[in-house]
Enzyme design. Structure first.
Site, mmCIF file in Angstrom:
data_model
loop_
_atom_site.group_PDB
_atom_site.id
_atom_site.type_symbol
_atom_site.label_atom_id
_atom_site.label_comp_id
_atom_site.label_asym_id
_atom_site.label_seq_id
_atom_site.Cartn_x
_atom_site.Cartn_y
_atom_site.Cartn_z
ATOM 1 N N SER A 31 44.562 22.618 48.914
ATOM 2 C CA SER A 31 44.618 22.691 47.425
ATOM 3 C C SER A 31 44.480 21.355 46.859
ATOM 4 O O SER A 31 44.822 20.388 47.484
ATOM 5 C CB SER A 31 46.162 23.227 47.088
ATOM 6 O OG SER A 31 46.252 22.891 45.545
ATOM 7 N N LYS B 279 51.651 35.076 42.965
ATOM 8 C CA LYS B 279 51.602 35.097 41.294
ATOM 9 C C LYS B 279 52.555 36.479 40.614
ATOM 10 O O LYS B 279 52.730 36.180 39.440
ATOM 11 C CB LYS B 279 49.957 35.093 41.037
ATOM 12 C CG LYS B 279 49.591 34.027 41.126
ATOM 13 C CD LYS B 279 47.980 33.906 40.581
ATOM 14 C CE LYS B 279 47.438 32.616 40.638
ATOM 15 N NZ LYS B 279 46.208 32.291 40.342
ATOM 16 N N ASN C 25 50.963 31.816 36.964
ATOM 17 C CA ASN C 25 50.612 30.750 37.540
ATOM 18 C C ASN C 25 51.433 29.727 37.169
ATOM 19 O O ASN C 25 50.916 28.695 37.931
ATOM 20 C CB ASN C 25 49.012 30.502 37.389
ATOM 21 C CG ASN C 25 48.789 29.869 36.253
ATOM 22 O OD1 ASN C 25 49.350 30.220 35.103
ATOM 23 N ND2 ASN C 25 47.683 29.348 36.260
ATOM 24 N N ASP D 228 45.627 30.991 33.674
ATOM 25 C CA ASP D 228 44.483 31.086 34.362
ATOM 26 C C ASP D 228 43.621 31.809 33.218
ATOM 27 O O ASP D 228 42.210 31.589 33.369
ATOM 28 C CB ASP D 228 44.795 32.409 35.485
ATOM 29 C CG ASP D 228 45.286 31.608 36.740
ATOM 30 O OD1 ASP D 228 44.860 30.492 36.787
ATOM 31 O OD2 ASP D 228 45.801 32.412 37.453
ATOM 32 N N TYR E 117 35.632 27.034 43.327
ATOM 33 C CA TYR E 117 35.022 25.790 43.041
ATOM 34 C C TYR E 117 34.770 24.789 44.084
ATOM 35 O O TYR E 117 34.323 23.724 44.154
ATOM 36 C CB TYR E 117 36.077 24.947 41.926
ATOM 37 C CG TYR E 117 37.369 24.699 42.605
ATOM 38 C CD1 TYR E 117 38.536 25.636 42.456
ATOM 39 C CD2 TYR E 117 37.927 23.612 43.542
ATOM 40 C CE1 TYR E 117 39.750 25.615 42.924
ATOM 41 C CE2 TYR E 117 39.009 23.654 43.971
ATOM 42 C CZ TYR E 117 40.096 24.666 43.679
ATOM 43 O OH TYR E 117 41.231 24.019 44.099
HETATM 44 P P1 ATR Z 1 43.778 37.102 43.009
HETATM 45 O O1 ATR Z 1 45.229 37.173 42.612
HETATM 46 O O2 ATR Z 1 43.509 35.556 43.230
HETATM 47 O O3 ATR Z 1 43.108 37.737 42.161
HETATM 48 P P2 ATR Z 1 44.089 39.092 45.104
HETATM 49 O O4 ATR Z 1 45.073 39.619 43.892
HETATM 50 O O5 ATR Z 1 44.421 39.096 46.461
HETATM 51 O O6 ATR Z 1 43.935 37.582 44.547
HETATM 52 O O7 ATR Z 1 42.840 39.929 44.651
HETATM 53 C C1 ATR Z 1 41.783 39.400 45.534
HETATM 54 C C2 ATR Z 1 40.591 40.431 45.025
HETATM 55 O O8 ATR Z 1 39.473 40.137 45.753
HETATM 56 C C3 ATR Z 1 40.805 41.996 45.231
HETATM 57 O O9 ATR Z 1 40.452 42.839 44.283
HETATM 58 C C4 ATR Z 1 40.077 42.285 46.557
HETATM 59 O O10 ATR Z 1 39.491 43.626 46.640
HETATM 60 P P3 ATR Z 1 40.247 44.672 47.314
HETATM 61 O O11 ATR Z 1 41.010 45.455 46.122
HETATM 62 O O12 ATR Z 1 39.090 45.446 47.522
HETATM 63 O O13 ATR Z 1 41.212 44.185 48.524
HETATM 64 C C5 ATR Z 1 38.790 41.145 46.319
HETATM 65 N N1 ATR Z 1 38.302 40.784 47.757
HETATM 66 C C6 ATR Z 1 38.827 40.145 48.780
HETATM 67 N N2 ATR Z 1 38.097 39.912 49.631
HETATM 68 C C7 ATR Z 1 36.968 40.891 49.502
HETATM 69 C C8 ATR Z 1 35.875 41.125 50.330
HETATM 70 N N3 ATR Z 1 35.571 40.651 51.328
HETATM 71 N N4 ATR Z 1 34.793 41.913 49.608
HETATM 72 C C9 ATR Z 1 35.058 42.364 48.422
HETATM 73 N N5 ATR Z 1 36.067 42.151 47.462
HETATM 74 C C10 ATR Z 1 37.143 41.262 48.218
#
Ligand code: ATR
Length: 524
Positions: free
Chosen positions: A271, A320, A341, A356, A466
């Protein structure tokens, strides 16, 4: 006062490390157990040649501090008396004029007494540190006080008590030995090891801890959680103007001590939030420091925030949503988004917020109009929810696209907006595409969530990632003639809004962006 432990592998390497350390430290600690073939006389001379004022501690630890010394380390004298090799080493240190020897409580009262009288024989120039290390846990305060008194029995110059923090409250337990020692007119070094114990290393000097241990570089850590000298000096500098040791007990000081800030997540190592927030705090002349904490026990972390004068926390993956149940109040935006967040600690009352969405909207609005525009949002997690919320609030229209159908459908149902599966993304017509997934993030920067032909119809493409600044998605989109923008501004804007919530001050946004950009270009 800062002490750098010398832990290098060979005598030659140790001499080099000593020469460098003498430039930055008040003390060096010669870890004779870690310096292979260490020649004490040469090591002490190297330090004295480099600095007349440097203080030298000679230490020789066992791997398991709490256990008695291994039999191999003990030799039988002609008179039949057991002489520990360590005792011989410490006597040599005293003869050579070391400023301190550090002997473990576990070595026994007899050994400590013998060394104390040897010190007296040599004019009492060498002080004795009696130390206790617990690498497994932090015992209860009553137990630690018992240990303190056991150490104190031999009337050492300094007592050192170091424990492993398994929870944030452990920091409070171990730190409360500092005022306790002060009441007994006893110099003390008391702190916690481990990721969760880092906060104690920042706070202990303010409370009058005799020494702060720090390393020349991250690789040179002799105990988990140590700061580098540079970080330790920055922390001390922040507090120096107002806070001088020794101070009154920490518990009564909670309200008047400089307030600190933390990041809660798992993992947090990569981070850049600490870099950004510390630069902002310094620029605005605000006392306090921002640290990242890798959390396993969320409930403990919440207690820690209340108990340790933490004014604000950033919350990141995967907490979160889970953190919401620990809040006393949640602001309207966070409640509607269903994720937090940012935490503000108002004298023990925790308020959850979400910046966010604002970070994203401020970024979008700078690059394009939002009202009446359509936005394909890839992902259905917390970031996607925040993005959709912000877009709807500004009069735009989100379309959810997600790999997992159920998750995507649930979110689109809540938002009352269209949903498509990821494989259908090429069929959608919209003004802007926003990736909220981690696909393409360092170190897997060769990945993109969308195939190149599917990007052709978009005027704008944004990635919330980023690092790298230009993801594969953005590079592909640029080749298709799209306007692209990275997650850098969103990251800075969400952090800047956190800063505003915690401090009530206008955040130094351009400086925050500058430090992150500098770090990212170094990484690239
Ligand atoms: P955040 O709070 O940062 O949004 P999260 O709640 O873990 O993190 O959500 C991540 C999102 O990225 C999810 O929608 C996930 O898709 P799934 O619902 O199918 O799990 C998506 N995501 C993560 N890795 C992925 C990948 N390799 N290809 C497509 N979508 C992905």
């Amino acid at each position: 006062m800062i002490c750098i432990p010398i832990t290098s592998g060979t005598n030659k390497e140790a001499i080099r490390a000593i020469e460098r350390s003498c430039r930055f430290a008040d003390f060096i600690e010669l870890r004779m157990d870690l310096i292979g073939g260490g020649n004490l006389s040469q090591l002490i001379s190297a330090a004295r040649d480099k600095s007349v004022s440097i203080k030298i501690i000679v230490t020789c630890r066992k791997k398991e501090e709490a256990a008695p010394a291994p039999a191999a380390n003990r030799v039988e004298s002609a008179a039949g008396k057991i002489i520990d090799k360590k005792i011989t080493l410490f006597k040599e240190a005293i003869e050579l004029g070391a400023d301190f020897i550090d002997i473990e409580l576990a070595e026994g009262r007899m050994a400590i007494r013998e060394l104390k009288s040897f010190c007296a024989k040599y004019g009492g120039k060498t002080g004795v540190i009696v130390s206790y290390h617990n690498l497994k846990e932090t015992p209860a305060l009553t137990k630690l006080k018992e240990i303190f008194h056991k150490c104190a029995q031999s009337k050492p110059d300094v007592i050192k008590i170091v424990t492993l923090a398994k929870t944030f409250e452990d920091n409070l337990t171990t730190l409360s030995l500092i005022p306790y020692a002060q009441k007994h007119s006893q110099k003390i070094i008391s702190l916690c090891m481990g990721d969760k114990g880092r906060i104690s290393r920042a706070v202990a000097p303010l409370m009058g801890n005799y020494l702060s241990f720090a390393t020349l570089s991250r690789e040179g850590q002799s105990a988990p959680g140590q700061f580098t000298v540079r970080e330790m000096k920055q922390i001390n500098e922040l507090f120096k103007s107002k806070w001088t040791a020794p101070l009154a007990p920490v518990l009564s000081l909670r309200k008047s001590l400089p307030q600190n800030y933390i990041l809660l997540g798992n993992p947090v190592r990569q981070s850049l939030s600490p870099l950004m927030h510390n630069a902002a705090l310094k620029k605005m002349g605000i006392e306090g420091h921002y640290n990242a904490f890798c959390v396993n026990d969320l409930a403990g972390a919440m207690q820690g925030i209340k108990g340790m004068n933490i004014r604000g926390a950033s919350v990141t993956i995967p907490f979160k949503v889970a953190v919401m149940e620990y809040m006393d109040d949640i602001d309207e935006d966070a409640l509607k988004i269903g994720a937090i967040n940012t935490i503000i600690n108002n004298n023990g009352r925790l308020r959850g917020c979400n910046t966010d969405w604002l970070g994203l909207i401020l970024t979008l609005k700078k690059a394009m109009p939002v009202k009446n525009k359509t936005f394909v949002i890839i992902g259905a997690g917390g970031t996607a929810r925040a993005a959709a919320y912000g877009i709807m609030k500004e009069g735009g229209f989100p379309i959810i696209v997600n790999r997992t159908l159920e998750k995507g459908k649930i979110l689109s149902g809540i938002l009352n907006c269209p949903f498509y599966s990821l494989s259908e993304v090429g069929r959608i017509k919209a003004d802007c595409l926003i990736n909220t997934t981690s696909v393409g993030m360092y170190p897997r920067q060769d990945k993109s969530p969308v195939k190149i032909p599917a990007l052709a119809g978009y005027k704008y493409v944004m990635d919330v990632i980023y690092n790298p600044l230009t993801t594969k998605l953005l590079a592909d989109a640029e080749k298709q003639g799209c306007h692209i923008f990275s997650g850098l501004d969103m990251f800075v804007n969400q952090g800047a809004e956190q800063f505003r919530l915690w401090t009530g001050k206008e955040p130094p946004r351009s400086l925050m962006k500058k430090v992150i950009l500098e770090r990212l270009t170094q990484i690239e």
